[in-house]
Design a protein around this motif. Structure first.
Motif, PDB file in Angstrom:
ATOM      1  N   UNK A 138     -55.797 -40.593  22.842  1.00 38.30           N
ATOM      2  CA  UNK A 138     -56.734 -41.981  22.505  1.00 38.30           C
ATOM      3  C   UNK A 138     -55.841 -43.126  22.514  1.00 38.30           C
ATOM      4  N   UNK A 139     -56.045 -44.034  23.322  1.00 39.89           N
ATOM      5  CA  UNK A 139     -55.416 -45.457  23.169  1.00 39.89           C
ATOM      6  C   UNK A 139     -55.553 -45.920  21.646  1.00 39.89           C
ATOM      7  N   UNK A 140     -54.801 -47.083  21.189  1.00 42.35           N
ATOM      8  CA  UNK A 140     -55.000 -47.668  20.135  1.00 42.35           C
ATOM      9  C   UNK A 140     -56.230 -48.560  19.804  1.00 42.35           C
ATOM     10  N   UNK A 141     -56.821 -48.605  18.817  1.00 40.23           N
ATOM     11  CA  UNK A 141     -58.024 -49.214  18.589  1.00 40.23           C
ATOM     12  C   UNK A 141     -58.142 -50.553  19.315  1.00 40.23           C
ATOM     13  N   UNK A 142     -57.034 -51.517  19.220  1.00 38.35           N
ATOM     14  CA  UNK A 142     -57.347 -52.908  19.743  1.00 38.35           C
ATOM     15  C   UNK A 142     -57.418 -52.608  21.524  1.00 38.35           C
ATOM     16  N   UNK A 143     -56.825 -51.476  22.022  1.00 35.00           N
ATOM     17  CA  UNK A 143     -56.958 -51.570  23.395  1.00 35.00           C
ATOM     18  C   UNK A 143     -58.518 -50.807  23.546  1.00 35.00           C
ATOM     19  N   UNK A 144     -58.811 -49.924  22.951  1.00 36.07           N
ATOM     20  CA  UNK A 144     -60.224 -49.680  23.318  1.00 36.07           C
ATOM     21  C   UNK A 144     -61.217 -50.552  22.929  1.00 36.07           C
ATOM     22  N   UNK A 145     -61.260 -51.429  21.966  1.00 34.72           N
ATOM     23  CA  UNK A 145     -62.064 -52.597  21.751  1.00 34.72           C
ATOM     24  C   UNK A 145     -62.090 -53.491  22.980  1.00 34.72           C
ATOM     25  N   UNK A 146     -60.951 -53.905  23.627  1.00 33.51           N
ATOM     26  CA  UNK A 146     -60.951 -54.615  24.674  1.00 33.51           C
ATOM     27  C   UNK A 146     -61.491 -54.275  25.833  1.00 33.51           C
ATOM     28  N   UNK A 147     -61.411 -52.750  26.194  1.00 32.64           N
ATOM     29  CA  UNK A 147     -62.059 -52.080  27.203  1.00 32.64           C
ATOM     30  C   UNK A 147     -63.464 -52.013  27.046  1.00 32.64           C
TER      31      UNK A 147
END
Length: 493
Positions: free
Chosen positions: A193-202
């Motif tokens: 799982x990618x970090x939260x910041x990257x998932x939020x951006x996606x």
């Protein structure tokens, strides 16, 4: 009355009290029964292989027109219509030899290019496609049919409290989206799982097109002075805004999943906290009766019901987490009861039972037990979340049971290519096409609904005229969906 009478249109969809849960269930039963009839024809007669014009027409009549007829001309005879669907299916099953059950024609393939056994952890499952495709069809049917007199008023969205087909349709759209969204989450669990910041951006990137569609719809409705039911979502809010805000909030909820490792528990916790706020504070009164004096109060229904829809989406994810992965091999040493409980169908039956018991507990009160609450789609309160979850689990379970009985060898392929061919042969092409480009078809349905309402006097049209328009409308949607699928196009919004 003029061709387009805004006040009459608004009055036509306002002030309704809905029908009973049993009525909603009896009408919506036409969807899995249509799948049953399609599956019986395919497994016994190979009616849809190859998929030629006659097969396309039969597919359309079974999986699209049956839903349209169940909610219009057969609305007062729902069980008669269900009988008309189940009798030919039962006849085919009874008169066909058991040796033909579930066999599908498989083209020869080059074994060197395929693994000896299927390795895809998340195979395509026809029963999920049938479930979601059917939900999209009835949603598209209802958003236009509600503007005709032939569509019973008991099926229209209720004003404040109650249950109806259209109330269930909105929640089911969100629930089914939650089910299929788990595919990406399950893939990320394997890859890391990618970090939260990257998932939020996606997730924000996924939200932008939907929010843009919501803005376009808002400007179009205001610019054309189109009829709108303000108490549905508010003055400016619409369903596309709700859909657009789901991805980032779901991403935030996934961080809580590390602490509470159950999407079902997260859904229940969120819906319960929201219900406490509605009942123990003035929030419920504010949503239902507050004057519309500022931006928040003007859109209070959409803003606060989003919490309930988020809970519904998480409930859908809880089901997707166990129906999407490949079935686990059953142990020969385990008892038949243990194997049944571990199977996907067994888990679906258990999930349906749990959500149903919780729903009736929330609306009932006897022997000092129960909450004695009323269902409200406008609030998207706890009973509404539980009702939508129970209903959709039951629909998926029925589709799963149909698949297991009529296509029992679907997941026993020796190669990945064979498994894909079996899955394709066991899936309705029309429902698959709706499922593949669901949001794009839903957008087109909204555009066509607006066009029909602006150009035709829908409230004054008789039965024949109404059905002609509605059949033509659903035929156009189906043709577009099949065309996109034939061209191997997936429009991601």
């Amino acid at each position: 009355m003029s061709r387009y009478d805004k006040s009459a249109k608004v009055a036509h969809v306002s002030g309704h009290t809905g029908s009973t849960v049993a009525d909603v269930n009896s009408v919506s039963l036409a969807m899995p029964l249509a799948v049953l009839l399609w599956s019986a024809l395919q497994s016994r007669q190979r009616t849809f292989t190859p998929y030629k014009p006659v097969a396309v027409l039969v597919d359309f009549l079974i999986n699209c027109c049956a839903t349209l007829f169940a909610t219009t001309i057969y609305a007062s005879s729902t069980w008669l219509f269900n009988l008309l669907l189940i009798l030919p299916a039962a006849f085919l099953v009874i008169t066909s030899g058991p040796g033909s059950t579930g066999k599908v024609p498989i083209r020869p393939s080059n074994q060197r290019n395929h693994k000896a056994t299927p390795q895809n952890r998340l195979p395509v499952k026809p029963f999920i496609t049938h479930y979601r495709g059917s939900m999209l069809v009835i949603t598209c049917v209802a958003i236009l049919a509600v503007d005709f007199q032939i569509f019973p008023r008991r099926f229209a969205k209720v004003e404040n409290w109650g249950t109806s087909i259209m109330d269930m349709g909105v929640g089911s759209f969100v629930f089914s989206s939650g089910v299929v969204s788990m595919r990406a989450s399950l893939k990320s669990q394997v890859a890391g799982r990618p970090p939260l910041s990257k998932r939020l951006l996606q997730s924000i990137r996924h939200s932008v097109p939907l929010l843009a569609l919501g803005l376009v719809r808002l400007l179009s409705v205001k610019g054309l002075d189109y009829a709108e039911h303000v108490t549905e979502y508010g003055v400016h809010w619409n369903f596309f805004f709700t859909l657009g805000l789901l991805p980032p909030f779901v991403t935030l909820c996934q961080t809580i999943f590390d602490v509470v490792p159950s999407y079902g528990a997260l859904s229940m916790a969120l819906a319960t906290l929201y219900e406490v706020a509605l009942d123990r504070t003035d929030l419920g009164k504010y949503i239902l009766t507050a004057p519309r004096t500022d931006l928040v109060s003007q859109n209070r229904e959409g803003l606060f019901s989003f919490i309930g829809y988020l809970a519904i989406f998480l409930a859908g994810q809880s089901v997707g987490s166990f129906v999407l992965p490949r079935p686990e091999p059953t142990s020969s040493a385990a008892t038949r009861t243990q194997n049944a409980r571990r199977s996907i169908l067994g888990k679906l039956v258990m999930a349906t039972a749990v959500w149903t018991l919780l729903f009736y507990w929330s609306i009932s009160y006897s022997y000092g037990l129960g909450l004695r609450l009323s269902v409200s789609r406008r609030l998207a309160n706890l009973p509404y979340v539980l009702w939508v979850s129970s209903f959709n689990c039951a629909q998926i379970a029925l589709c799963c049971a149909i698949e297991q009985y009529l296509f029992p060898n679907l997941y026993k392929a020796t190669t990945e290519d064979e498994e894909k061919q079996k899955a394709k042969a066991a899936t309705s092409p029309i429902l698959s096409a709706y499922n593949r480009n669901g949001l794009a078809v839903f957008l087109l349905a909204n555009l066509l609904t607006g066009l029909v309402n602006l150009t035709l006097p829908t409230l004054r049209m008789g039965t024949f005229e109404s059905m002609a328009v509605l059949v033509s409308y659903i035929a156009v949607l189906s043709a577009v969906a099949l065309f996109l699928d034939h061209k191997d196009l997936s429009i991601k919004l």
